[in-house]
Scaffold this motif. Sequence first.
Motif, short mmCIF file in Angstrom:
data_model
loop_
_atom_site.label_atom_id
_atom_site.label_comp_id
_atom_site.label_asym_id
_atom_site.label_seq_id
_atom_site.Cartn_x
_atom_site.Cartn_y
_atom_site.Cartn_z
N ASN A 77 0.83 -1.21 0.00
CA ASN A 77 0.00 0.00 0.00
C ASN A 77 0.86 1.25 0.00
N ALA A 78 0.27 2.32 -0.48
CA ALA A 78 1.00 3.57 -0.67
C ALA A 78 1.55 4.11 0.65
N GLN A 79 0.80 3.96 1.73
CA GLN A 79 1.26 4.49 3.01
C GLN A 79 2.54 3.79 3.48
N GLU A 80 2.63 2.48 3.30
CA GLU A 80 3.85 1.75 3.66
C GLU A 80 5.04 2.27 2.85
N ILE A 81 4.81 2.52 1.58
CA ILE A 81 5.90 3.01 0.71
C ILE A 81 6.31 4.42 1.13
N LYS A 82 5.34 5.27 1.45
CA LYS A 82 5.67 6.62 1.92
C LYS A 82 6.43 6.55 3.25
N ASN A 83 6.08 5.61 4.12
CA ASN A 83 6.81 5.46 5.39
C ASN A 83 8.26 5.09 5.14
N LEU A 84 8.51 4.20 4.17
CA LEU A 84 9.89 3.85 3.81
C LEU A 84 10.64 5.06 3.27
N LEU A 85 9.95 5.85 2.45
CA LEU A 85 10.55 7.05 1.88
C LEU A 85 10.87 8.06 2.99
N LYS A 86 9.93 8.28 3.90
CA LYS A 86 10.14 9.22 5.01
C LYS A 86 11.29 8.78 5.91
N ALA A 87 11.44 7.46 6.08
CA ALA A 87 12.51 6.92 6.93
C ALA A 87 13.86 6.92 6.22
N GLY A 88 13.87 7.27 4.94
CA GLY A 88 15.13 7.31 4.18
C GLY A 88 15.58 5.96 3.67
N LEU A 89 14.73 4.94 3.77
CA LEU A 89 15.12 3.59 3.36
C LEU A 89 15.07 3.38 1.85
N ILE A 90 14.32 4.22 1.15
CA ILE A 90 14.25 4.09 -0.31
C ILE A 90 14.48 5.44 -0.99
N ARG A 91 15.20 6.30 -0.33
CA ARG A 91 15.45 7.66 -0.85
C ARG A 91 16.55 7.62 -1.90
N ASN A 92 16.37 8.40 -2.97
CA ASN A 92 17.38 8.51 -4.03
C ASN A 92 17.73 9.97 -4.25
N ALA A 93 18.98 10.22 -4.62
CA ALA A 93 19.42 11.57 -4.92
C ALA A 93 18.97 11.97 -6.32
N GLU A 94 19.03 11.02 -7.25
CA GLU A 94 18.64 11.27 -8.64
C GLU A 94 17.99 10.03 -9.21
N MET A 95 17.10 10.22 -10.17
CA MET A 95 16.47 9.09 -10.86
C MET A 95 16.10 9.53 -12.26
N GLU A 96 16.54 8.77 -13.22
CA GLU A 96 16.18 9.00 -14.61
C GLU A 96 15.38 7.80 -15.09
N ARG A 97 14.14 8.03 -15.49
CA ARG A 97 13.26 6.96 -15.98
C ARG A 97 13.13 7.10 -17.49
N ASN A 98 13.53 6.06 -18.21
CA ASN A 98 13.47 6.05 -19.67
C ASN A 98 12.40 5.05 -20.10
N ILE A 99 11.29 5.57 -20.58
CA ILE A 99 10.18 4.71 -21.00
C ILE A 99 10.46 4.23 -22.42
N GLU A 100 10.50 2.92 -22.58
CA GLU A 100 10.77 2.32 -23.89
C GLU A 100 9.49 1.85 -24.57
N GLU A 101 8.47 1.54 -23.78
CA GLU A 101 7.23 0.98 -24.33
C GLU A 101 6.05 1.43 -23.49
N VAL A 102 4.97 1.82 -24.16
CA VAL A 102 3.70 2.15 -23.50
C VAL A 102 2.64 1.28 -24.16
N LEU A 103 2.02 0.40 -23.37
CA LEU A 103 0.98 -0.49 -23.87
C LEU A 103 -0.36 -0.03 -23.30
N ILE A 104 -1.32 0.23 -24.17
CA ILE A 104 -2.60 0.79 -23.75
C ILE A 104 -3.70 -0.23 -23.99
N TYR A 105 -4.44 -0.54 -22.90
CA TYR A 105 -5.56 -1.48 -22.94
C TYR A 105 -6.74 -0.86 -22.20
N GLU A 106 -7.66 -0.26 -22.92
CA GLU A 106 -8.86 0.36 -22.35
C GLU A 106 -8.53 1.20 -21.11
#
Length: 142
Positions: A67-96
Amino acid sequence: MKTKFAFIIFFELLSLAGMAQKSIDKEIRNLEQREVTAFLNQDYKTLDKLWDSNLTVNSAKNIIEHNAQEIKNLLKAGLIRNAEMERNIEEVLIYENMVITMGNEVIKSMEGKIVRRRFTNIWLKSRKGWKFTASQHSIICE
């Protein structure tokens, strides 16, 4: 004459469907970038708008968060914090009402370590718009 008219209608509908697909593709790519920026900046208000409350992440740290709250708790605690992130989308699949994005990410940890990984993200359309619903991350071994 009726056949010719039917073909014209058919190709017009195909053209409209293609334009709708391009519009959804662009919208999801923009949402993906907003999600990255909000995650890096710990912008919980934006994350709440983008993330489904039951966001499930199978992370590169070998844990599954349900759940989102658990993930935010990890982020707030610094357990999944990143200084930088580059996301390169290679494929977008659309289904309704579902969109799947796939690609690669380059992450720089707070300690300066560079990690390259693959991702698959799932967005579902609800009454409130597109919601980031599930994600899979795998570290690329070098």
